[in-house]
Motif scaffolding. Structure first.
Motif, mmCIF file in Angstrom:
data_model
loop_
_atom_site.group_PDB
_atom_site.id
_atom_site.type_symbol
_atom_site.label_atom_id
_atom_site.label_comp_id
_atom_site.label_asym_id
_atom_site.label_seq_id
_atom_site.Cartn_x
_atom_site.Cartn_y
_atom_site.Cartn_z
ATOM 1 N N LEU A 43 -1.066 5.400 19.724
ATOM 2 C CA LEU A 43 -0.878 5.229 18.279
ATOM 3 C C LEU A 43 -0.611 6.568 17.595
ATOM 4 C CD1 LEU A 43 -3.614 2.578 17.353
ATOM 5 C CD2 LEU A 43 -1.143 2.237 17.535
ATOM 6 N N THR A 44 -1.313 7.620 18.016
ATOM 7 C CA THR A 44 -1.073 8.938 17.437
ATOM 8 C C THR A 44 0.340 9.408 17.723
ATOM 9 O OG1 THR A 44 -3.408 9.532 17.678
ATOM 10 C CG2 THR A 44 -1.850 11.334 17.385
ATOM 11 N N VAL A 247 -8.366 7.347 12.716
ATOM 12 C CA VAL A 247 -7.556 7.133 11.516
ATOM 13 C C VAL A 247 -6.239 6.448 11.860
ATOM 14 C CG1 VAL A 247 -6.332 8.300 9.642
ATOM 15 C CG2 VAL A 247 -8.611 9.069 10.304
ATOM 16 N N VAL A 248 -5.652 6.796 13.019
ATOM 17 C CA VAL A 248 -4.324 6.265 13.356
ATOM 18 C C VAL A 248 -4.338 4.761 13.595
ATOM 19 C CG1 VAL A 248 -3.434 8.428 14.292
ATOM 20 C CG2 VAL A 248 -4.653 6.841 15.809
ATOM 21 N N TYR A 249 -5.509 4.178 13.814
ATOM 22 C CA TYR A 249 -5.549 2.717 13.925
ATOM 23 C C TYR A 249 -4.982 2.076 12.655
ATOM 24 C CZ TYR A 249 -8.365 2.555 18.198
ATOM 25 O OH TYR A 249 -8.805 2.666 19.495
ATOM 26 N N THR A 251 -3.176 4.252 9.999
ATOM 27 C CA THR A 251 -1.963 4.937 9.549
ATOM 28 C C THR A 251 -0.747 4.635 10.414
ATOM 29 O OG1 THR A 251 -2.527 6.922 10.832
ATOM 30 C CG2 THR A 251 -3.285 6.834 8.548
ATOM 31 N N ALA A 252 -0.956 4.323 11.696
ATOM 32 C CA ALA A 252 0.177 4.056 12.574
ATOM 33 C C ALA A 252 0.577 2.586 12.601
ATOM 34 C CB ALA A 252 -0.145 4.527 14.001
ATOM 35 N N THR A 253 -0.295 1.703 12.162
ATOM 36 C CA THR A 253 0.005 0.266 12.237
ATOM 37 C C THR A 253 0.368 -0.345 10.893
ATOM 38 O OG1 THR A 253 -2.364 -0.241 12.003
ATOM 39 C CG2 THR A 253 -1.490 -0.066 14.244
ATOM 40 N N PHE A 254 -0.281 0.128 9.829
ATOM 41 C CA PHE A 254 -0.044 -0.511 8.533
ATOM 42 C C PHE A 254 1.399 -0.358 8.033
ATOM 43 C CE2 PHE A 254 -0.499 -1.112 3.900
ATOM 44 C CZ PHE A 254 -1.096 -2.361 3.918
ATOM 45 N N PRO A 255 2.113 0.758 8.330
ATOM 46 C CA PRO A 255 3.522 0.819 7.919
ATOM 47 C C PRO A 255 4.352 -0.358 8.424
ATOM 48 C CG PRO A 255 2.798 2.996 8.552
ATOM 49 C CD PRO A 255 1.674 2.060 8.882
ATOM 50 N N TYR A 256 3.990 -0.894 9.600
ATOM 51 C CA TYR A 256 4.740 -2.039 10.129
ATOM 52 C C TYR A 256 4.435 -3.302 9.324
ATOM 53 C CZ TYR A 256 5.959 0.939 14.043
ATOM 54 O OH TYR A 256 6.457 1.953 14.799
ATOM 55 N N VAL A 257 3.212 -3.391 8.816
ATOM 56 C CA VAL A 257 2.875 -4.514 7.934
ATOM 57 C C VAL A 257 3.710 -4.442 6.662
ATOM 58 C CG1 VAL A 257 1.028 -5.612 6.610
ATOM 59 C CG2 VAL A 257 0.530 -4.635 8.864
ATOM 60 N N VAL A 258 3.791 -3.240 6.089
ATOM 61 C CA VAL A 258 4.569 -3.059 4.857
ATOM 62 C C VAL A 258 6.046 -3.306 5.111
ATOM 63 C CG1 VAL A 258 5.186 -1.448 3.024
ATOM 64 C CG2 VAL A 258 2.875 -1.422 3.976
ATOM 65 N N LEU A 259 6.563 -2.771 6.214
ATOM 66 C CA LEU A 259 7.974 -2.999 6.552
ATOM 67 C C LEU A 259 8.275 -4.486 6.658
ATOM 68 C CD1 LEU A 259 8.839 -0.260 9.215
ATOM 69 C CD2 LEU A 259 9.937 -0.567 6.998
ATOM 70 N N THR A 260 7.360 -5.218 7.279
ATOM 71 C CA THR A 260 7.567 -6.660 7.441
ATOM 72 C C THR A 260 7.538 -7.378 6.098
ATOM 73 O OG1 THR A 260 6.552 -6.560 9.638
ATOM 74 C CG2 THR A 260 6.724 -8.726 8.608
ATOM 75 N N ILE A 261 6.609 -6.994 5.226
ATOM 76 C CA ILE A 261 6.541 -7.599 3.891
ATOM 77 C C ILE A 261 7.832 -7.329 3.118
ATOM 78 C CG2 ILE A 261 5.361 -7.507 1.658
ATOM 79 C CD1 ILE A 261 2.777 -6.869 3.198
#
Length: 652
Positions: A43-44, A247-249, A251-261
């Motif tokens: 993830l990092t 932290v990367v759990y 910061t590295a995953t939530f951008p994909y949630v936003v991109l999908t939304i």
């Protein structure tokens, strides 16, 4: 493929070198520390590789270079250059458990490459956090009922401003006056308009000066956001990889949630399909254009973060037998897939905006800061509940930027700590992190002035351009031809339990260096002096840009000459030979992993046996001691010159 740690034991190694079923996870390298688990490392590394360029550069390059046709050279370059270089840097750092300076024990003369990586990471870390702080500023200003860049009735707007939302009175007045005076149609006026988002960006956020030499005043809101950004980065790295790995759990995953939304919202808008078609429609004739291949190779190289030192640093905290081969493929493919996915998100919204204005998508398409802070925010004003979408978009940019910034700061801190290497500095690594963060903040203050955007773009175009290509090329030459490809292949096999696949061996030795050379030649041939909109940079500023680029490369020959001069040997050739020979401490960091040609006469060579066996062996030795004393007495009998024997009385 899973592996067994060679020459360790019959117990197979687990996901990150850990034994399956072990209850307490302990650091393999207790002095330096390791990742909590393999997922933290992956993830990092994904957060490091996937940055702002995936969102604001790749989609633009794709539509400019033939749409879907650009995907073909892009993935060719990924396979033959991106993944091999990524694997090379990960394996290099993991094998020695050292940062971008320490790894050059492989050939001490080339340690200047590590210093060059540090210089590049310093430049990028300074201006990258300024971009993040501007995203913070937009995020905070989006917390309102009406986005401030929606209409043209603000104090910072000019008579040329023309909005895209509704028919606001001020917009109508300005549009009518302009139409009467210029005698052009409303459509032409709109296509050549100045948008409220652009005026908000230039006249209010930046309050941009007339040139790079006119610094003006510090923009206090931006300075405050820069402080916030550095505080966030420091707090996330306060315990090194132990804290950033958690932290990367998010910061590295939530951008994909936003991109999908944003993607789901985007494709439901009218005109979105035309934007996506513009993004993907292949123009096959462009494949024959060398510039398309050059752009594809450059984007792969810069997007993956090769030669920054970050990959080596992150991999150095892996356990020795971690399967970095598998990780390199996962991370590289994820990075490129994210770029493609982001293109759908960007162009669906831009297609909707173009449809709303009645213009071609090319009229609204942009890249870099122009896309992130002008074009896309303006498109968001057309959506219902626009502040919500704006908050999501800029929060995504912040997280994408922070993921890269974590690794840039950790690269510098790790290099310093590894180089000094004392127990005190290892225990007080947090102090070093704080010091580097404060220094980074102070160096970033000039970029928050009214001329800051000029300097930011200058650093982006010169400080991290062809110098990265040179550093990467020299690294390949050093490992494959100075240290020796056979030696390195054996090192990787000892670490992973299997040798590098033949495809990667060929790429490391021949194909990847050739592609890197092609990128360098392409960069030189395609060079054009930097501009920002209509502003042309003065020559003196370009000289500063080239000096920044050379400052990282010049470290390599300077340190090489220093090392040769201080090496042992009577002649130049002898000193050169000693300077390129691997250091005695080169190899795995832990004694338990130093097998084969790395085995030393240290603690590992001492045979450990049960105490009873040792006592049994000592008893016969005690019985032999009287006989030994008698033999010693006989040996002391001296024959005199007259044939008599003299038995000197031993002194009491």
């Amino acid at each position: 493929k899973f592996w067994m740690g060679p020459a360790l034991s019959s117990t197979p190694a687990g996901g990150n070198g850990a034994v399956p079923g072990e209850q307490v996870k302990k650091d393999e390298n207790s002095r330096r520390g390791n990742w909590g688990n393999q997922i933290e490392f992956v993830l990092t590394s994904v957060g490091y590789a996937v940055g702002l360029g995936n969102v604001w550069r790749f989609p633009y390059l794709c539509y400019r270079n033939g749409g879907g046709a650009f995907m073909f050279p892009y993935f060719i370059m990924l396979v033959f250059c991106g993944i091999p270089l990524f694997f090379l840097e990960l394996s290099f750092g993991q094998f020695t458990s050292l940062g971008c300076l320490g790894v050059w024990k492989v050939s001490p003369m080339f340690k200047g490459v590590g210093y060059g990586m540090m210089v590049v990471s310093t430049y990028i870390g300074i201006y990258y956090n300024v971009v993040i702080c501007i995203a913070f500023y937009y995020f905070f200003t989006s917390m309102t009922n009406l986005l401030p860049w929606t209409y043209c009735n603000n104090p910072w707007n000019t008579p040329d401003c023309s909005g895209v939302v509704g028919t606001h009175q001020a917009n109508a007045t300005f549009a009518n006056i302009t139409a009467v005076m210029s005698g052009v149609t409303e459509v032409v006026n709109r296509t050549k308009r100045t948008s409220p988002s652009e005026e908000y960006w230039r006249n209010y956020v930046l309050n941009i000066s007339d040139g790079i030499g006119n610094f003006g005043e510090v923009r206090l809101p931006i300075l405050g956001c820069l402080a916030v950004s550095w505080v966030v980065v420091f707090l996330c790295l306060i315990r090194g990889v132990k804290s950033s790995g958690k932290v990367v759990y998010f910061t590295a995953t939530f951008p994909y949630v936003v991109l999908t939304i944003l993607f789901i919202r985007g494709i439901t808008l009218e005109g979105a399909i035309s934007g996506i078609k513009y993004y993907l429609t292949p123009q096959w004739q462009k494949i024959l254009d060398a510039k398309v291949w050059g752009d594809a190779a450059s984007q792969i190289f810069y997007s993956l973060g090769c030669a920054w030192g970050g990959l080596i640093t992150m991999a150095s905290y892996n356990k020795f037998h971690n399967n970095c081969f598998r990780d390199s493929i996962i991370i590289s493919v994820t990075n490129c897939a994210t770029s493609v996915y982001a293109g759908f998100v960007i162009f669906s919204i831009l297609g909707f905006m173009a449809h709303h204005l009645g213009v071609d998508v090319s009229q609204v398409a942009d890249h870099g800061p122009g896309l992130a802070f002008v074009a896309y925010p303006e498109a968001l004003t057309l959506l219902p509940i626009s502040p919500l979408w704006s908050l999501l978009f800029f929060f995504m940019l912040i997280l994408l930027g922070l993921g890269t910034q974590f690794c840039l700061l950790e690269t510098l801190v790790t290099a310093i700590v590894d180089e000094i290497g004392t127990d005190w500095i290892i225990r007080n690594k947090t102090i070093i992190t704080l010091g580097v963060a404060i220094l980074g903040f102070l160096l970033g203050v000039p970029l928050t002035t009214q001329a800051g955007i000029y300097w930011l773009l200058l650093m982006d175009n010169y400080a991290a351009s062809f110098s990265l290509v040179i550093i990467s090329c020299i690294m390949c030459i050093c490992i494959m031809y100075i240290y020796g490809h056979r030696n390195y292949f054996k090192d990787v096999e000892m670490m992973l339990g299997f040798p590098p696949p033949i495809f990667f061996r060929i790429c490391w030795r021949f194909i990847s260096p050739l592609i890197i050379t092609f990128i360098l030649i392409f960069t030189v041939i395609q060079y054009k002096p930097i501009t920002y909109n209509d502003y042309v940079y003065p020559n003196w500023s370009l000289v500063i840009g080239f000096c920044m680029a050379l400052s990282s490369v010049i470290c390599i020959p300077i340190y090489a000459l220093f090392k040769i001069a201080t090496s042992e040997g009577a002649t130049f050739l002898e000193r050169l030979k000693h300077s390129v020979k691997p250091d005695a401490s080169w190899g795995p960091a832990l004694q338990e992993h130093r097998k084969g040609r790395y085995a030393t006469g240290g603690p590992e060579s001492v045979e450990v046996r049960p105490l009873k066996e040792e006592l049994k062996e000592k008893e016969p030795e005690k019985e032999k001691e009287p006989e030994k004393e008698k033999k010693d007495d006989i040996s002391l009998t001296i024959q005199g010159s007259n044939g008599s024997t003299l038995n000197p009385t031993p002194s009491a």
